[in-house]
Design a protein around this motif. Structure first.
Motif, PDB file in Angstrom:
ATOM      1  N   GLY A 238       0.793  -1.229   0.000  1.00  0.00           N
ATOM      2  CA  GLY A 238       0.000   0.000   0.000  1.00  0.00           C
ATOM      3  C   GLY A 238       0.820   1.271   0.000  1.00  0.00           C
ATOM      4  O   GLY A 238       0.282   2.358   0.217  1.00  0.00           O
ATOM      5  N   THR A 239       2.119   1.160  -0.260  1.00  0.00           N
ATOM      6  CA  THR A 239       2.970   2.357  -0.319  1.00  0.00           C
ATOM      7  C   THR A 239       3.009   2.963  -1.719  1.00  0.00           C
ATOM      8  O   THR A 239       3.436   4.101  -1.886  1.00  0.00           O
ATOM      9  N   LYS A 240       2.585   2.194  -2.724  1.00  0.00           N
ATOM     10  CA  LYS A 240       2.503   2.680  -4.086  1.00  0.00           C
ATOM     11  C   LYS A 240       1.055   2.662  -4.556  1.00  0.00           C
ATOM     12  O   LYS A 240       0.237   1.872  -4.073  1.00  0.00           O
ATOM     13  N   THR A 241       0.758   3.515  -5.506  1.00  0.00           N
ATOM     14  CA  THR A 241      -0.579   3.584  -6.093  1.00  0.00           C
ATOM     15  C   THR A 241      -0.621   2.768  -7.374  1.00  0.00           C
ATOM     16  O   THR A 241       0.335   2.776  -8.157  1.00  0.00           O
ATOM     17  N   LEU A 242      -1.733   2.061  -7.580  1.00  0.00           N
ATOM     18  CA  LEU A 242      -1.951   1.359  -8.836  1.00  0.00           C
ATOM     19  C   LEU A 242      -2.829   2.243  -9.720  1.00  0.00           C
ATOM     20  O   LEU A 242      -3.967   2.557  -9.366  1.00  0.00           O
ATOM     21  N   TYR A 243      -2.275   2.680 -10.838  1.00  0.00           N
ATOM     22  CA  TYR A 243      -3.004   3.504 -11.801  1.00  0.00           C
ATOM     23  C   TYR A 243      -3.506   2.596 -12.921  1.00  0.00           C
ATOM     24  O   TYR A 243      -2.697   1.996 -13.637  1.00  0.00           O
ATOM     25  N   ILE A 244      -4.816   2.483 -13.051  1.00  0.00           N
ATOM     26  CA  ILE A 244      -5.396   1.620 -14.080  1.00  0.00           C
ATOM     27  C   ILE A 244      -6.070   2.468 -15.142  1.00  0.00           C
ATOM     28  O   ILE A 244      -6.989   3.233 -14.849  1.00  0.00           O
ATOM     29  N   GLN A 245      -5.600   2.318 -16.374  1.00  0.00           N
ATOM     30  CA  GLN A 245      -6.201   3.040 -17.492  1.00  0.00           C
ATOM     31  C   GLN A 245      -7.448   2.288 -17.941  1.00  0.00           C
ATOM     32  O   GLN A 245      -7.373   1.144 -18.420  1.00  0.00           O
ATOM     33  N   ALA A 246      -8.600   2.913 -17.760  1.00  0.00           N
ATOM     34  CA  ALA A 246      -9.874   2.300 -18.144  1.00  0.00           C
ATOM     35  C   ALA A 246     -10.882   3.405 -18.434  1.00  0.00           C
ATOM     36  O   ALA A 246     -10.952   4.386 -17.690  1.00  0.00           O
ATOM     37  N   ASN A 247     -11.673   3.228 -19.479  1.00  0.00           N
ATOM     38  CA  ASN A 247     -12.645   4.247 -19.865  1.00  0.00           C
ATOM     39  C   ASN A 247     -14.084   3.753 -19.872  1.00  0.00           C
ATOM     40  O   ASN A 247     -15.001   4.522 -19.638  1.00  0.00           O
ATOM     41  N   GLY A 248     -14.297   2.481 -20.172  1.00  0.00           N
ATOM     42  CA  GLY A 248     -15.649   1.944 -20.276  1.00  0.00           C
ATOM     43  C   GLY A 248     -16.276   1.655 -18.925  1.00  0.00           C
ATOM     44  O   GLY A 248     -15.586   1.443 -17.930  1.00  0.00           O
ATOM     45  N   GLN A 249     -17.604   1.615 -18.899  1.00  0.00           N
ATOM     46  CA  GLN A 249     -18.329   1.328 -17.659  1.00  0.00           C
ATOM     47  C   GLN A 249     -17.974  -0.050 -17.123  1.00  0.00           C
ATOM     48  O   GLN A 249     -17.700  -0.218 -15.930  1.00  0.00           O
ATOM     49  N   LYS A 250     -17.962  -1.067 -17.987  1.00  0.00           N
ATOM     50  CA  LYS A 250     -17.620  -2.418 -17.545  1.00  0.00           C
ATOM     51  C   LYS A 250     -16.173  -2.498 -17.083  1.00  0.00           C
ATOM     52  O   LYS A 250     -15.873  -3.120 -16.050  1.00  0.00           O
ATOM     53  N   GLU A 251     -15.288  -1.875 -17.838  1.00  0.00           N
ATOM     54  CA  GLU A 251     -13.858  -1.926 -17.497  1.00  0.00           C
ATOM     55  C   GLU A 251     -13.587  -1.282 -16.141  1.00  0.00           C
ATOM     56  O   GLU A 251     -12.835  -1.823 -15.326  1.00  0.00           O
ATOM     57  N   ILE A 252     -14.205  -0.135 -15.897  1.00  0.00           N
ATOM     58  CA  ILE A 252     -14.008   0.550 -14.612  1.00  0.00           C
ATOM     59  C   ILE A 252     -14.585  -0.278 -13.472  1.00  0.00           C
ATOM     60  O   ILE A 252     -13.966  -0.427 -12.414  1.00  0.00           O
ATOM     61  N   THR A 253     -15.759  -0.839 -13.684  1.00  0.00           N
ATOM     62  CA  THR A 253     -16.381  -1.692 -12.662  1.00  0.00           C
ATOM     63  C   THR A 253     -15.500  -2.896 -12.350  1.00  0.00           C
ATOM     64  O   THR A 253     -15.257  -3.219 -11.181  1.00  0.00           O
ATOM     65  N   ASP A 254     -15.008  -3.564 -13.390  1.00  0.00           N
ATOM     66  CA  ASP A 254     -14.158  -4.738 -13.187  1.00  0.00           C
ATOM     67  C   ASP A 254     -12.842  -4.363 -12.501  1.00  0.00           C
ATOM     68  O   ASP A 254     -12.310  -5.132 -11.690  1.00  0.00           O
ATOM     69  N   ALA A 255     -12.301  -3.187 -12.814  1.00  0.00           N
ATOM     70  CA  ALA A 255     -11.062  -2.737 -12.177  1.00  0.00           C
ATOM     71  C   ALA A 255     -11.267  -2.517 -10.680  1.00  0.00           C
ATOM     72  O   ALA A 255     -10.397  -2.848  -9.855  1.00  0.00           O
ATOM     73  N   ILE A 256     -12.422  -1.987 -10.300  1.00  0.00           N
ATOM     74  CA  ILE A 256     -12.708  -1.761  -8.882  1.00  0.00           C
ATOM     75  C   ILE A 256     -12.952  -3.086  -8.165  1.00  0.00           C
ATOM     76  O   ILE A 256     -12.503  -3.283  -7.013  1.00  0.00           O
ATOM     77  N   LEU A 257     -13.625  -4.016  -8.821  1.00  0.00           N
ATOM     78  CA  LEU A 257     -13.796  -5.354  -8.238  1.00  0.00           C
ATOM     79  C   LEU A 257     -12.444  -6.039  -8.083  1.00  0.00           C
ATOM     80  O   LEU A 257     -12.214  -6.762  -7.101  1.00  0.00           O
ATOM     81  N   PHE A 258     -11.553  -5.801  -9.024  1.00  0.00           N
ATOM     82  CA  PHE A 258     -10.184  -6.324  -8.955  1.00  0.00           C
ATOM     83  C   PHE A 258      -9.465  -5.740  -7.741  1.00  0.00           C
ATOM     84  O   PHE A 258      -8.729  -6.447  -7.034  1.00  0.00           O
ATOM     85  N   LYS A 259      -9.656  -4.473  -7.488  1.00  0.00           N
ATOM     86  CA  LYS A 259      -9.076  -3.812  -6.319  1.00  0.00           C
ATOM     87  C   LYS A 259      -9.526  -4.500  -5.025  1.00  0.00           C
ATOM     88  O   LYS A 259      -8.711  -4.795  -4.138  1.00  0.00           O
TER      89      LYS A 259
END
Length: 429
Positions: A238-259
């Protein structure tokens, strides 16, 4: 002939090198009488700003206090004072000329490259970097491109002899491109249809497998070192940030579920074009958004043509921490337009001070440098500038002084040199 062309190309790169970095501040500076836009949504009329040893020693109301004696006094009456603007997700200094392969250091071969550190390829003498400073862009997050996991970014100030001098925060985060669930056929002039990405689930699984294996490796602490897995330590802790490039609704949702699945503490969505559609989910999971370039066309022909301009307000109204980024075509040259992106957001719903936060305090918080940058406050770095007019308006943005850590930097560039040169030509006629 090839040898001569090569020599001419190198000469052209060297002949207009960046301006000499300013020396360390040795004299106290007082800026008085100006309108200070603090970067936190507030304004200080007739501000008194004392700068000593590279820091803002104090900031007060000039109506209530008399200016104390300083070595250098700057009258900013009728002018505007701003914290230095911050350009996140930037490739400044990584590519000089797109057509010259030797000057392109923005990406590496391979799919999963968390260990690639963009900072060691950063060129402080880039001609492009000095074109951003006259518009108030004084800090940048130098970010790699390419692959699924592109590498590790670092944050720099834009007036330095070398990358070591430029460093503000080293290895702040790792950047990843989330797979697209759909793809478009055709090209920009004759776009085709939208087709589902049949390999989407497979590509997401590859990402999950890499994270699972890297976290298992870090927990086991084996004697034989695996460099890519070692680079993931900051994400696990948790000392570094994960920057995820995502633009679509599904992609953003899946990225947050991944988090959530991987217990990733710090996540930022980069791009976030349809983030407003899942704003509640983003807010609930304490995720920030670096919104893609505002001066753009809508993704779909049946969308509101002004959606890119309104996007920031839609997210800010939901209480999401939002900054502006500039990735895309000609992104390095377009960095100088960052304040005008914020100005467009102000024209489409945000107040001027809210729009200013998109490129100052909000971005500083997202990048984790808000303890020293992003706002005009006592104790913070004296990284700021004075403009003749509204810095978010290209008609009146005209810098007359700029400081990085209290050092007054040059606002000259190849363009200003040409302006002065040809101005004299027309004066002779």
């Amino acid at each position: 002939m090839k040898k001569l062309t090569y020599i001419l190309a190198i000469t052209s790169l060297v002949s207009f090198a960046q301006q000499t970095p300013a020396p360390k501040q040795t004299k106290s500076i007082l800026i008085y009488g100006g309108i200070a836009h603090l970067g936190n949504g507030k304004i200080q009329e007739q501000a008194l700003i004392s700068i000593q040893d590279g820091k803002i020693a104090s900031i007060s109301d000039g109506k209530l206090a008399k200016p104390a004696k300083h070595d250098l006094m700057i009258d900013a009456s009728g002018k505007h004072i701003y914290p230095g603007f911050i350009a996140p997700n930037s490739t400044l200094g990584l590519v000089e000329i797109d057509a010259v392969r030797a000057s392109d250091d923005e990406s590496e071969v391979g799919t999963f490259n968390p260990h690639i550190r963009s900072i060691i390829a950063y060129n402080t003498e880039s001609k492009i970097t000095e074109t951003a400073r006259p518009n108030g862009v004084l800090l940048a997050q130098i970010t790699p491109r390419g692959g699924r996991i592109s590498g590790t970014s670092s944050i720099v100030q834009l007036d330095a002899w070398n990358w070591e001098d430029a460093l503000v925060k080293e290895n702040d985060g790792i950047h990843m491109r989330w797979p697209n669930s759909y793809s478009r056929s055709g090209w920009w002039a004759e776009p085709g249809g939208i087709e589902p990405n049949k390999k989407y689930d497979e590509q997401v699984k590859e990402i999950q497998d890499f994270f699972t294996n890297s976290f298992a490796y870090l927990s086991a602490k084996p004697a034989i070192k695996d460099i890519p897995y070692e680079a993931m330590k900051g994400i696990q802790e948790g000392t570094k940030t994960l920057y995820i490039q995502a633009n679509g609704q599904k992609e953003i949702t899946d990225a947050i579920l991944f988090k959530k699945k991987n217990n990733i503490q710090k996540l930022v969505i980069v791009g976030g074009y349809y983030a407003f559609k899942v704003a509640d989910l983003i807010k609930e999971n304490n995720v920030s958004v670096l919104l893609r370039r505002v001066h753009d066309l809508p993704n779909s022909e049946d969308e509101d043509v002004n959606l890119p301009y309104k996007n920031a307000k839609l997210l800010v109204d939901k209480g999401i921490l939002v900054g502006l980024e500039n990735a895309g075509d000609m992104e390095r040259m377009q960095t100088r337009n960052l304040p005008f992106y914020a100005g467009t957001c102000a024209a489409w719903g945000l107040s001027k001070e809210q729009a200013l936060q998109l490129i100052t305090s909000n971005t500083a918080k997202i990048l984790g440098i808000d303890a020293n940058y992003g706002t005009l406050e006592a104790g913070k770095s004296a990284t700021l500038f004075i403009s003749e007019g509204d810095a978010l308006d290209m008609k009146s943005n005209l810098l007359i002084h700029a400081f990085i850590d209290g050092r007054e930097i040059s606002l000259e560039s190849h363009q200003t040199e040409l302006y002065q040169r040809y101005k004299k030509k027309y004066e002779q006629n």
